[in-house]
Design a protein around this motif. Structure first.
Motif, PDB file in Angstrom:
ATOM      1  N   GLY A 125      57.175  40.915  65.268  1.00  0.00           N
ATOM      2  CA  GLY A 125      58.359  40.295  64.688  1.00  0.00           C
ATOM      3  C   GLY A 125      58.875  39.064  65.377  1.00  0.00           C
ATOM      4  O   GLY A 125      59.900  38.506  64.970  1.00  0.00           O
ATOM      5  N   VAL A 126      58.193  38.614  66.430  1.00  0.00           N
ATOM      6  CA  VAL A 126      58.600  37.401  67.149  1.00  0.00           C
ATOM      7  C   VAL A 126      57.958  36.191  66.454  1.00  0.00           C
ATOM      8  O   VAL A 126      56.756  36.218  66.196  1.00  0.00           O
ATOM      9  CB  VAL A 126      58.156  37.452  68.626  1.00  0.00           C
ATOM     10  CG1 VAL A 126      58.597  36.195  69.367  1.00  0.00           C
ATOM     11  CG2 VAL A 126      58.694  38.706  69.308  1.00  0.00           C
ATOM     12  N   PRO A 127      58.705  35.126  66.165  1.00  0.00           N
ATOM     13  CA  PRO A 127      58.130  33.973  65.477  1.00  0.00           C
ATOM     14  C   PRO A 127      57.336  33.069  66.426  1.00  0.00           C
ATOM     15  O   PRO A 127      57.572  31.869  66.545  1.00  0.00           O
ATOM     16  CB  PRO A 127      59.361  33.260  64.901  1.00  0.00           C
ATOM     17  CG  PRO A 127      60.461  33.614  65.822  1.00  0.00           C
ATOM     18  CD  PRO A 127      60.171  35.001  66.313  1.00  0.00           C
ATOM     19  N   GLN A 128      56.382  33.645  67.114  1.00  0.00           N
ATOM     20  CA  GLN A 128      55.653  32.934  68.163  1.00  0.00           C
ATOM     21  C   GLN A 128      54.319  33.621  68.439  1.00  0.00           C
ATOM     22  O   GLN A 128      54.260  34.847  68.558  1.00  0.00           O
ATOM     23  CB  GLN A 128      56.512  32.906  69.439  1.00  0.00           C
ATOM     24  CG  GLN A 128      55.921  32.126  70.567  1.00  0.00           C
ATOM     25  CD  GLN A 128      56.749  32.243  71.831  1.00  0.00           C
ATOM     26  OE1 GLN A 128      56.365  31.748  72.884  1.00  0.00           O
ATOM     27  NE2 GLN A 128      57.899  32.906  71.765  1.00  0.00           N
ATOM     28  N   ALA A 145      55.495  29.783  65.925  1.00  0.00           N
ATOM     29  CA  ALA A 145      55.337  28.755  66.957  1.00  0.00           C
ATOM     30  C   ALA A 145      54.174  29.111  67.874  1.00  0.00           C
ATOM     31  O   ALA A 145      53.757  30.267  67.977  1.00  0.00           O
ATOM     32  CB  ALA A 145      56.629  28.643  67.770  1.00  0.00           C
ATOM     33  N   VAL A 146      53.654  28.086  68.533  1.00  0.00           N
ATOM     34  CA  VAL A 146      52.765  28.343  69.659  1.00  0.00           C
ATOM     35  C   VAL A 146      53.638  28.830  70.816  1.00  0.00           C
ATOM     36  O   VAL A 146      54.857  28.946  70.683  1.00  0.00           O
ATOM     37  CB  VAL A 146      51.976  27.078  70.048  1.00  0.00           C
ATOM     38  CG1 VAL A 146      51.074  26.640  68.913  1.00  0.00           C
ATOM     39  CG2 VAL A 146      52.928  25.945  70.433  1.00  0.00           C
ATOM     40  N   THR A 147      53.044  29.118  71.961  1.00  0.00           N
ATOM     41  CA  THR A 147      53.813  29.621  73.092  1.00  0.00           C
ATOM     42  C   THR A 147      54.910  28.636  73.510  1.00  0.00           C
ATOM     43  O   THR A 147      54.649  27.454  73.740  1.00  0.00           O
ATOM     44  CB  THR A 147      52.884  29.900  74.285  1.00  0.00           C
ATOM     45  OG1 THR A 147      51.934  30.907  73.910  1.00  0.00           O
ATOM     46  CG2 THR A 147      53.676  30.382  75.487  1.00  0.00           C
ATOM     47  N   ILE A 148      56.124  29.145  73.588  1.00  0.00           N
ATOM     48  CA  ILE A 148      57.266  28.343  74.017  1.00  0.00           C
ATOM     49  C   ILE A 148      57.251  28.243  75.542  1.00  0.00           C
ATOM     50  O   ILE A 148      57.159  29.249  76.244  1.00  0.00           O
ATOM     51  CB  ILE A 148      58.583  28.978  73.538  1.00  0.00           C
ATOM     52  CG1 ILE A 148      58.638  28.977  72.003  1.00  0.00           C
ATOM     53  CG2 ILE A 148      59.786  28.249  74.112  1.00  0.00           C
ATOM     54  CD1 ILE A 148      58.581  27.608  71.366  1.00  0.00           C
ATOM     55  N   THR A 149      57.351  27.013  76.056  1.00  0.00           N
ATOM     56  CA  THR A 149      57.332  26.794  77.499  1.00  0.00           C
ATOM     57  C   THR A 149      58.613  26.091  77.940  1.00  0.00           C
ATOM     58  O   THR A 149      59.443  25.702  77.126  1.00  0.00           O
ATOM     59  CB  THR A 149      56.120  25.929  77.917  1.00  0.00           C
ATOM     60  OG1 THR A 149      56.343  24.569  77.494  1.00  0.00           O
ATOM     61  CG2 THR A 149      54.828  26.454  77.304  1.00  0.00           C
ATOM     62  N   ARG A 187      65.564  31.173  69.880  1.00  0.00           N
ATOM     63  CA  ARG A 187      65.295  31.808  68.581  1.00  0.00           C
ATOM     64  C   ARG A 187      63.802  32.127  68.441  1.00  0.00           C
ATOM     65  O   ARG A 187      63.420  33.202  67.966  1.00  0.00           O
ATOM     66  CB  ARG A 187      65.700  30.872  67.442  1.00  0.00           C
ATOM     67  CG  ARG A 187      67.184  30.829  67.114  1.00  0.00           C
ATOM     68  CD  ARG A 187      67.581  31.921  66.118  1.00  0.00           C
ATOM     69  NE  ARG A 187      68.951  31.744  65.645  1.00  0.00           N
ATOM     70  CZ  ARG A 187      69.270  31.245  64.460  1.00  0.00           C
ATOM     71  NH1 ARG A 187      68.317  30.841  63.621  1.00  0.00           N
ATOM     72  NH2 ARG A 187      70.537  31.136  64.088  1.00  0.00           N
ATOM     73  N   LEU A 188      62.960  31.176  68.836  1.00  0.00           N
ATOM     74  CA  LEU A 188      61.515  31.371  68.714  1.00  0.00           C
ATOM     75  C   LEU A 188      60.993  32.396  69.709  1.00  0.00           C
ATOM     76  O   LEU A 188      59.890  32.913  69.561  1.00  0.00           O
ATOM     77  CB  LEU A 188      60.794  30.033  68.880  1.00  0.00           C
ATOM     78  CG  LEU A 188      61.113  29.003  67.786  1.00  0.00           C
ATOM     79  CD1 LEU A 188      60.502  27.649  68.126  1.00  0.00           C
ATOM     80  CD2 LEU A 188      60.631  29.471  66.412  1.00  0.00           C
TER      81      LEU A 188
END
Length: 350
Positions: free
Chosen positions: A152-155, A275-279, A306-307
């Motif tokens: 459920g994570v948008p990532q 999204a790709v991995t958020i950094t 959020r992401l």
């Protein structure tokens, strides 16, 4: 009675928040990063927190702060030494911090433990060493790779998780609830947030939530925190204006092409995908695919949160650079919640 845990390397509190949402109780958390501890205390005021380096944290000191024996010790040792980004060194001192975690597990003797880390740890073949070191002190251990989007994570963040227990056997992992047809997308996650230009910020919502995810993220939140864009130079804004939704720097005209960066720098997130991995570089257009799908700018701290599946009522404290680092280093709360629910489900063990 709820199962209990100690969170080492707690950071801003993503893992603790998710485990609490799953019905578990935190007895103690610890981290040596002052800004992250401040954020943790602000959002999880009922959790006792020690601001201390794990290498200086004794078993006796931990026991003094406990009201009961913990069922679990959880944590994510610092990941820089394991990361697939940049040079990796098996002898990097950060690669043996899991032994400090092991020392505390051996001293406290919880029923189970969880270690969470980046995929690079598996790539370095550390998994066997970690598993063997905990088997020696009485735990049945299994490692697995979890993809955040499947919970459920948008990532599309992938993490290695080690779970060990004294009596329950092998952990099967959390149930997958989303697939490529039902992943939460970038637009579904952040599309309701106020549009901004470089250097702008907003504290008020300007549109109603339009997806289930947005509604959940906005629950119990009246004002926006961390929705602030960095100031970008005009030539950079002009350059990235040529990049379409989901596109990359190849769309930038030659005379506007940035000199540096990697092949996936100056690329937009695809609105129709997770999204790709958020950094920590989420606010920099030169980072790895972190330009807003439609707006000519990098992401805000709130969009990154959020992401990562942090709700809007979870506020990040400290300077903007520190906030982004806290977001990028965090465990996605929805992934942590899925993990916590499965840890307590006897049918997820064999």
């Amino acid at each position: 009675m709820p199962e209990t845990f100690i969170d080492l390397f707690a950071g801003a509190g993503g893992l603790s928040w998710g485990l609490q949402q799953s019905g578990m109780d935190c007895l103690l958390a610890s981290d040596h990063w002052s800004d992250a501890v401040t954020t943790y205390r602000h959002n999880l005021p009922g959790h006792p927190v020690l601001e201390k380096d794990v290498r200086d944290l004794s078993v006796r000191e931990i026991e003094k702060h406990l009201t009961r024996q913990p069922d679990w010790i959880v944590g994510g040792p610092p990941c820089q030494g394991y990361s697939t980004v940049g040079k990796r060194d098996r002898h990097d001192p950060r690669n043996v911090l899991f032994l400090e975690f092991r020392r505390i597990v051996a001293g406290i003797q919880p029923e189970g433990f969880v270690i969470e880390n980046v995929l690079g740890m598996k790539d370095m073949s550390f998994e066997q060493e970690v598993c063997d070191s905990f088997r020696q002190i009485g735990y049945t251990v299994r490692f697995m790779v979890l993809t955040a989007a499947e919970h459920g994570v948008p990532q599309l963040r992938r993490r290695v998780v080690f779970v060990g227990h004294k009596t329950r056997g092998l952990f099967q992992g959390p149930l997958v609830t989303h697939d490529s047809e039902s992943f939460v997308t970038v637009d579904e996650a952040i599309g309701d947030l106020p549009p901004l230009g470089p250097g702008e910020s907003a504290v008020n919502y300007s549109a109603a939530p339009s997806t289930v995810y947005q509604k959940e993220m906005r629950r119990d939140s009246r004002l926006l925190q961390g929705h602030q864009v960095s100031k970008h130079p005009s030539h950079l804004v002009e350059a990235i204006s040529h990049v379409p939704d989901g596109g990359n720097r190849s769309s930038i005209p030659e005379h506007l092409q940035p000199r540096g960066g990697f092949h996936n720098s100056y690329s937009r997130l695809a609105s129709w995908l997770p999204a790709v991995t958020i950094t920590q570089n989420l606010g920099k257009p030169s980072g790895t695919r972190c330009i807003h799908p439609f707006q000519d700018r990098g992401l805000t701290t709130r969009e990154g949160a959020r992401l990562q599946s942090f709700p809007d009522r979870f506020h990040f404290l400290g300077g903007i650079t520190s906030q982004r680092l806290q977001v990028g280093n965090a465990v996605p709360p929805l992934l942590a919640q899925a993990l916590g629910e499965s840890l307590q489900n006897t049918r997820r063990w064999f």
